[in-house]
Design a protein around this motif. Structure first.
Motif, PDB file in Angstrom:
ATOM      1  N   TYR A 124      83.407 -24.672  39.838  1.00 20.20           N
ATOM      2  CA  TYR A 124      84.199 -24.171  40.961  1.00 20.20           C
ATOM      3  C   TYR A 124      85.147 -25.262  41.427  1.00 20.20           C
ATOM      4  N   ASP A 125      86.420 -24.909  41.592  1.00 18.35           N
ATOM      5  CA  ASP A 125      87.434 -25.843  42.083  1.00 18.35           C
ATOM      6  C   ASP A 125      87.838 -25.413  43.490  1.00 18.35           C
ATOM      7  N   ASP A 131      89.896 -26.705  45.567  1.00 24.14           N
ATOM      8  CA  ASP A 131      91.323 -26.848  45.882  1.00 24.14           C
ATOM      9  C   ASP A 131      92.093 -25.569  45.591  1.00 24.14           C
ATOM     10  N   TYR A 132      91.746 -24.909  44.496  1.00 22.00           N
ATOM     11  CA  TYR A 132      92.437 -23.680  44.101  1.00 22.00           C
ATOM     12  C   TYR A 132      91.614 -22.427  44.385  1.00 22.00           C
ATOM     13  N   ASN A 133      90.410 -22.615  44.922  1.00 29.85           N
ATOM     14  CA  ASN A 133      89.492 -21.500  45.178  1.00 29.85           C
ATOM     15  C   ASN A 133      89.338 -20.661  43.906  1.00 29.85           C
ATOM     16  N   ASP A 134      89.004 -21.364  42.810  1.00 26.36           N
ATOM     17  CA  ASP A 134      88.977 -20.735  41.497  1.00 26.36           C
ATOM     18  C   ASP A 134      87.770 -21.223  40.698  1.00 26.36           C
ATOM     19  N   TYR A 135      87.260 -20.350  39.852  1.00 27.56           N
ATOM     20  CA  TYR A 135      86.161 -20.690  38.952  1.00 27.56           C
ATOM     21  C   TYR A 135      86.693 -20.871  37.538  1.00 27.56           C
ATOM     22  N   THR A 136      86.162 -21.845  36.834  1.00 33.07           N
ATOM     23  CA  THR A 136      86.512 -22.085  35.445  1.00 33.07           C
ATOM     24  C   THR A 136      85.252 -21.891  34.600  1.00 33.07           C
TER      25      THR A 136
END
Length: 84
Positions: free
Chosen positions: A36-37, A39-44
């Protein structure tokens, strides 16, 4: 003094409760291949089939404790029927 069947039954309840809590924690873990990042509110998702583990030792121990609790409950009922 507590009789043997009741002591086994109570031990089964305690092991079952502990095992259920461990299985609960297993279900709410984020797998190691998901990052989970904030900063970008995104999952990789980075999946390599050789490195993916579906279950941790927490879940395995929890499932074993739940199975052991059912076995103790069965033994307690069996002893209560044969003794009483």
């Amino acid at each position: 003094m507590v009789s043997i069947p009741i002591a086994l039954e109570l031990a089964g309840y305690a092991l079952g409760a502990l095992g259920a809590v461990l299985v609960f924690f297993e279900f709410f873990q984020i797998p190691d291949y998901i990052e989970y990042d904030p900063d970008y509110n995104d999952y990789t998702i980075d999946i390599s089939p050789m490195e993916v583990t579906e279950h941790t030792w927490i879940g395995r121990v929890g499932a074993f404790l739940v199975a052991l609790a059912f076995a103790l409950e069965f033994l307690a009922v069996l002893l209560a029927q044969s003794l009483g």
